[in-house]
Design a protein around this motif. Structure first.
Motif, short mmCIF file in Angstrom:
data_model
loop_
_atom_site.label_atom_id
_atom_site.label_comp_id
_atom_site.label_asym_id
_atom_site.label_seq_id
_atom_site.Cartn_x
_atom_site.Cartn_y
_atom_site.Cartn_z
N UNK A 50 0.83 -1.20 0.00
CA UNK A 50 0.00 0.00 0.00
C UNK A 50 0.87 1.25 0.00
N UNK B 75 1.11 4.19 -2.88
CA UNK B 75 0.84 5.60 -2.62
C UNK B 75 2.05 6.47 -2.97
N UNK C 113 -6.01 5.30 -0.32
CA UNK C 113 -5.89 6.49 0.53
C UNK C 113 -7.22 6.85 1.17
N UNK D 29 -7.99 4.40 4.02
CA UNK D 29 -7.14 4.64 5.19
C UNK D 29 -7.56 5.91 5.91
N UNK E 268 -4.26 11.42 7.38
CA UNK E 268 -3.26 10.51 6.85
C UNK E 268 -1.86 11.12 7.00
N UNK F 41 -0.76 10.83 10.63
CA UNK F 41 -0.40 9.45 10.93
C UNK F 41 0.95 9.08 10.32
N UNK F 42 1.18 9.52 9.10
CA UNK F 42 2.43 9.18 8.44
C UNK F 42 3.63 9.75 9.18
#
Lengths: 156, 156
Positions: free
Chosen positions: A23, A27, B34, B37, B48, B51-52
């Motif tokens: 994943x 991305x 995406x 998530x 996102x 979180x990344x």
DNA sequence: TGGAGATAATCTACATGTAAACTAATTGCA
DNA sequence: TGCAATTAGTTTACATGTAGATTATCTCCA
């Protein structure tokens, strides 16, 4: 007590998995490609969204309702409304209310858009070719096949 | 005069190519992933991006400069500044000026972030597994391999 | 026939991403 | 030493994406 497997996974963070890695890879790769495409299109004063709408309309070869276009872009309705407004302002599309169903507005390319798309074909094709030049055709076909399975699984 | 090849290509629009198809497939697949998530993370009041950043910091296991984090996310500096500010406000990270180089600000997870990440591990793992459940492990590994080649080619 | 529910599209509000210009600090080298 | 170029990070401005509520129209069926 931690298992050997857990200890091994700890190296890359708890609960990592091949699915997660795939994943992230998708991305990241997609982001890079999007950036490059957007940069080229900016030279033609187009955004990626705008170009996608034009491309979809040409692919179809006939007028399409707004939401039909949105579907093919995995975009949400309000975003399409805005892009359509922009393209209208640029005189790249026309928008006519359907006689059958007056809720529907059909979008169609103008001659000006046809010319613009034609001018873009070669640069876009070249960019695609150059971005993926070190991936073999066989691998690209494999990639396409696997990604189809990915999308099929996501949509249930 | 149109060539046979051109006529054939016309079916799917002028100048289509396997490279173009692969690029579109990557972008569409990535968008879908995406979205899913992001939807899960929203339940935990995280974006996102946020979180990344947390995930990268945990993966590293030590404080990192802002731009180091940005690099690993293919993000541009200003976006990181903003996300860092948000995470600071949420008390999920701390930010300390480096003594060696006072231009550098190092970012570090708080205990609260550690707990949050821990709580997220299982749901995230499950989601990844479920989204890609109908793709075999072998295919996922192939996918990862090809995508690495894709990215290697893009960065020259 | 007429009203409930569905559908196409829009409006508003907000979060995110990108570019361009800027500040502060460091490095290199003349 | 000291100045030019580089680097880390921020600020501002703007375009894009998403969610949620709203309007207009249509469809279905009692």
């Amino acid at each position: 007590m931690a298992s050997a497997l857990q200890n091994e996974l700890k190296k890359r963070g708890p609960f990592d998995s091949v699915q997660q890695e795939a994943t992230l890879a998708m991305m990241r790769s997609s982001d890079l490609l999007e950036n490059r495409l957007a940069r080229l299109l900016r030279e033609y004063s187009l955004t990626l969204s705008q170009y996608n709408v034009l491309r979809i309309l040409r692919g179809e070869g006939k007028p399409l309702p707004c939401l039909e276009v949105a579907d093919r872009m995995i975009q949400v309705a309000p975003a399409i409304t805005r892009v359509v407004d922009q393209l209208l302002a640029l005189k790249l599309i026309t928008k006519t209310q359907s006689a059958n169903d007056r809720r529907v507005f059909e979008i169609e390319l103008t001659a000006s858009a046809d010319r613009l798309l034609k001018a873009l074909d070669k640069p876009i094709l070249d960019l695609h070719a150059s971005l993926l030049s070190n991936v073999s055709k066989a691998d690209l076909k494999t990639l396409i096949r696997i990604l189809e399975a990915v999308r099929a699984g996501i949509r249930e």
